[in-house]
Design a protein around this motif. Sequence first.
Motif, PDB file in Angstrom:
ATOM      1  N   GLU A  91     -13.418 -15.209  10.570  1.00 22.35           N
ATOM      2  CA  GLU A  91     -14.420 -15.673   9.625  1.00 22.35           C
ATOM      3  C   GLU A  91     -13.846 -16.760   8.729  1.00 22.35           C
ATOM      4  OE1 GLU A  91     -16.861 -12.653   7.678  1.00 22.35           O
ATOM      5  OE2 GLU A  91     -15.728 -11.180   8.828  1.00 22.35           O
ATOM      6  N   ASN A  92     -14.606 -17.816   8.499  1.00 25.97           N
ATOM      7  CA  ASN A  92     -14.229 -18.897   7.581  1.00 25.97           C
ATOM      8  C   ASN A  92     -12.860 -19.489   7.890  1.00 25.97           C
ATOM      9  OD1 ASN A  92     -16.644 -18.516   6.086  1.00 25.97           O
ATOM     10  ND2 ASN A  92     -15.687 -16.784   5.055  1.00 25.97           N
ATOM     11  N   LYS A  93     -12.471 -19.495   9.145  1.00 29.19           N
ATOM     12  CA  LYS A  93     -11.201 -20.077   9.598  1.00 29.19           C
ATOM     13  C   LYS A  93      -9.997 -19.501   8.867  1.00 29.19           C
ATOM     14  CE  LYS A  93     -13.501 -24.352  10.819  1.00 29.19           C
ATOM     15  NZ  LYS A  93     -13.604 -25.780  10.602  1.00 29.19           N
ATOM     16  N   THR A  94     -10.094 -18.216   8.449  1.00 27.48           N
ATOM     17  CA  THR A  94      -9.031 -17.574   7.687  1.00 27.48           C
ATOM     18  C   THR A  94      -8.702 -16.214   8.300  1.00 27.48           C
ATOM     19  OG1 THR A  94      -9.785 -18.655   5.658  1.00 27.48           O
ATOM     20  CG2 THR A  94      -8.377 -16.732   5.391  1.00 27.48           C
ATOM     21  N   ILE A  95      -7.401 -15.910   8.401  1.00 28.44           N
ATOM     22  CA  ILE A  95      -6.955 -14.611   8.894  1.00 28.44           C
ATOM     23  C   ILE A  95      -6.119 -13.941   7.809  1.00 28.44           C
ATOM     24  CG2 ILE A  95      -5.558 -13.393  10.619  1.00 28.44           C
ATOM     25  CD1 ILE A  95      -6.256 -15.553  12.620  1.00 28.44           C
ATOM     26  N   ASN A  96      -6.432 -12.686   7.539  1.00 25.72           N
ATOM     27  CA  ASN A  96      -5.660 -11.869   6.611  1.00 25.72           C
ATOM     28  C   ASN A  96      -4.359 -11.469   7.313  1.00 25.72           C
ATOM     29  OD1 ASN A  96      -4.646  -9.408   5.321  1.00 25.72           O
ATOM     30  ND2 ASN A  96      -6.586  -9.345   4.224  1.00 25.72           N
ATOM     31  N   VAL A  97      -3.230 -11.544   6.616  1.00 28.54           N
ATOM     32  CA  VAL A  97      -1.950 -11.211   7.246  1.00 28.54           C
ATOM     33  C   VAL A  97      -1.918  -9.781   7.766  1.00 28.54           C
ATOM     34  CG1 VAL A  97      -0.621 -12.932   5.953  1.00 28.54           C
ATOM     35  CG2 VAL A  97      -0.802 -10.602   5.065  1.00 28.54           C
ATOM     36  N   LEU A  98      -2.641  -8.871   7.120  1.00 32.00           N
ATOM     37  CA  LEU A  98      -2.653  -7.474   7.567  1.00 32.00           C
ATOM     38  C   LEU A  98      -3.346  -7.333   8.916  1.00 32.00           C
ATOM     39  CD1 LEU A  98      -3.460  -5.779   4.135  1.00 32.00           C
ATOM     40  CD2 LEU A  98      -1.213  -6.188   5.172  1.00 32.00           C
ATOM     41  N   THR A  99      -4.335  -8.179   9.188  1.00 33.13           N
ATOM     42  CA  THR A  99      -5.021  -8.185  10.485  1.00 33.13           C
ATOM     43  C   THR A  99      -4.089  -8.670  11.583  1.00 33.13           C
ATOM     44  OG1 THR A  99      -7.131  -8.568   9.366  1.00 33.13           O
ATOM     45  CG2 THR A  99      -7.073  -9.046  11.713  1.00 33.13           C
ATOM     46  N   ALA A 100      -3.018  -9.362  11.200  1.00 31.18           N
ATOM     47  CA  ALA A 100      -2.023  -9.845  12.156  1.00 31.18           C
ATOM     48  C   ALA A 100      -0.875  -8.859  12.338  1.00 31.18           C
ATOM     49  CB  ALA A 100      -1.472 -11.191  11.692  1.00 31.18           C
ATOM     50  N   ASP A 123      -6.146 -20.823   8.297  1.00 30.13           N
ATOM     51  CA  ASP A 123      -5.735 -20.539   6.932  1.00 30.13           C
ATOM     52  C   ASP A 123      -5.376 -19.063   6.855  1.00 30.13           C
ATOM     53  OD1 ASP A 123      -6.155 -23.166   6.173  1.00 30.13           O
ATOM     54  OD2 ASP A 123      -8.131 -22.781   5.318  1.00 30.13           O
ATOM     55  N   ILE A 124      -4.532 -18.709   5.891  1.00 29.04           N
ATOM     56  CA  ILE A 124      -3.983 -17.360   5.823  1.00 29.04           C
ATOM     57  C   ILE A 124      -4.234 -16.754   4.451  1.00 29.04           C
ATOM     58  CG2 ILE A 124      -1.858 -16.004   5.963  1.00 29.04           C
ATOM     59  CD1 ILE A 124      -0.792 -18.304   7.805  1.00 29.04           C
ATOM     60  N   GLN A 125      -4.754 -15.541   4.442  1.00 30.87           N
ATOM     61  CA  GLN A 125      -4.940 -14.760   3.219  1.00 30.87           C
ATOM     62  C   GLN A 125      -3.818 -13.741   3.135  1.00 30.87           C
ATOM     63  OE1 GLN A 125      -7.302 -15.204   0.823  1.00 30.87           O
ATOM     64  NE2 GLN A 125      -6.235 -13.659  -0.366  1.00 30.87           N
ATOM     65  N   MET A 126      -3.116 -13.717   2.003  1.00 31.32           N
ATOM     66  CA  MET A 126      -1.973 -12.816   1.815  1.00 31.32           C
ATOM     67  C   MET A 126      -2.279 -11.897   0.630  1.00 31.32           C
ATOM     68  SD  MET A 126       1.934 -14.165   1.604  1.00 31.32           S
ATOM     69  CE  MET A 126       3.117 -13.339   0.571  1.00 31.32           C
ATOM     70  N   GLN A 143      -2.755 -26.474   6.739  1.00 33.82           N
ATOM     71  CA  GLN A 143      -2.948 -25.026   6.624  1.00 33.82           C
ATOM     72  C   GLN A 143      -2.822 -24.590   5.165  1.00 33.82           C
ATOM     73  OE1 GLN A 143       0.049 -22.596   8.725  1.00 33.82           O
ATOM     74  NE2 GLN A 143      -1.694 -21.643   9.736  1.00 33.82           N
ATOM     75  N   LYS A 144      -3.595 -23.561   4.785  1.00 30.05           N
ATOM     76  CA  LYS A 144      -3.529 -23.011   3.437  1.00 30.05           C
ATOM     77  C   LYS A 144      -3.070 -21.568   3.498  1.00 30.05           C
ATOM     78  CE  LYS A 144      -7.014 -25.954   1.475  1.00 30.05           C
ATOM     79  NZ  LYS A 144      -8.271 -26.340   2.031  1.00 30.05           N
ATOM     80  N   LEU A 145      -2.142 -21.214   2.618  1.00 26.92           N
ATOM     81  CA  LEU A 145      -1.673 -19.846   2.447  1.00 26.92           C
ATOM     82  C   LEU A 145      -2.091 -19.423   1.047  1.00 26.92           C
ATOM     83  CD1 LEU A 145      -0.010 -17.330   3.198  1.00 26.92           C
ATOM     84  CD2 LEU A 145       2.021 -18.564   2.417  1.00 26.92           C
ATOM     85  N   GLN A 146      -2.985 -18.438   0.966  1.00 27.52           N
ATOM     86  CA  GLN A 146      -3.560 -18.007  -0.305  1.00 27.52           C
ATOM     87  C   GLN A 146      -3.149 -16.581  -0.619  1.00 27.52           C
ATOM     88  OE1 GLN A 146      -5.870 -19.740  -2.551  1.00 27.52           O
ATOM     89  NE2 GLN A 146      -5.154 -18.033  -3.790  1.00 27.52           N
ATOM     90  N   GLY A 147      -2.418 -16.396  -1.715  1.00 28.09           N
ATOM     91  CA  GLY A 147      -2.065 -15.069  -2.189  1.00 28.09           C
ATOM     92  C   GLY A 147      -3.030 -14.625  -3.269  1.00 28.09           C
ATOM     93  N   SER A 148      -2.684 -13.522  -3.934  1.00 26.09           N
ATOM     94  CA  SER A 148      -3.547 -13.029  -5.022  1.00 26.09           C
ATOM     95  C   SER A 148      -2.793 -13.000  -6.350  1.00 26.09           C
ATOM     96  CB  SER A 148      -4.115 -11.655  -4.667  1.00 26.09           C
ATOM     97  OG  SER A 148      -3.130 -10.771  -4.214  1.00 26.09           O
ATOM     98  N   GLY A 149      -1.790 -13.853  -6.468  1.00 28.44           N
ATOM     99  CA  GLY A 149      -0.996 -13.966  -7.685  1.00 28.44           C
ATOM    100  C   GLY A 149       0.473 -13.867  -7.350  1.00 28.44           C
ATOM    101  N   ARG A 150       1.302 -14.695  -7.994  1.00 25.20           N
ATOM    102  CA  ARG A 150       2.709 -14.768  -7.581  1.00 25.20           C
ATOM    103  C   ARG A 150       3.505 -13.502  -7.845  1.00 25.20           C
ATOM    104  NH1 ARG A 150       6.163 -17.331 -11.767  1.00 25.20           N
ATOM    105  NH2 ARG A 150       4.865 -17.433 -13.622  1.00 25.20           N
ATOM    106  N   THR A 151       3.008 -12.610  -8.707  1.00 26.84           N
ATOM    107  CA  THR A 151       3.685 -11.323  -8.877  1.00 26.84           C
ATOM    108  C   THR A 151       3.010 -10.222  -8.062  1.00 26.84           C
ATOM    109  OG1 THR A 151       2.385 -10.812 -10.854  1.00 26.84           O
ATOM    110  CG2 THR A 151       4.512 -11.917 -11.191  1.00 26.84           C
TER     111      THR A 151
END
Length: 194
Positions: A91-100, A123-126, A143-151
């Motif tokens: 979906e939306n050209k993005t894969i969650n790392v957990l799905t990998a 693109d990657i969701q982390m 490519q974009k790597l998107q986290g949910s905050g650096r901590t």
Amino acid sequence: SAQFAIGDAFTTAQNNDDSLNITKPERITNVAALRLLDKTKINSAETNGYYTAGDGGHGEYWYDATDVVTADNGITVIVGADGARWKLLVENKTINVLTAGIKGDSTTNNTTLFNTLTALGFDIQMPDGGYKVTDRIQLVNGQKLQGSGRTASYFVIDTDFNLSATGVIRLGTSEPGAEIYDVGFQFNQANQGV
């Protein structure tokens, strides 16, 4: 050709004779169970996790009856015991790392899986977690790597990291390079020069 209706969790596949197969995905525990499905009875499946139900690695897959050669990469193509090629619905050209199959437990070495995922070009969701790597991760151009905050979403660099690597992450090879947002780094070693 194939069309997918994401919102209602149904898959519509157009056959070569223009007839349509519409099925609700079979709910299964994990990717190991996906590999055991009978392609003659099921043409779409939704996993409740990658390794175990609830581990965050859920995904929706469809059986591609036209493909008998694509290799199993453990992410977007899962080859079943019967030779079926199960394709991940992205979906939306993005894969969650957990799905990998990548684990955010701060101890599992995720280097190979990360590089397999990044090579796909999505693109990657982390999500939250510590993601240990022992060598450089190569992102591809654009490519974009998107986290949910650096901590909250961070790479773990332990004493077994390859100190001859030219950095922890390479951001592509030309313009436009890759982009990283809201991802941190936890160095658990004396030499932080990588």
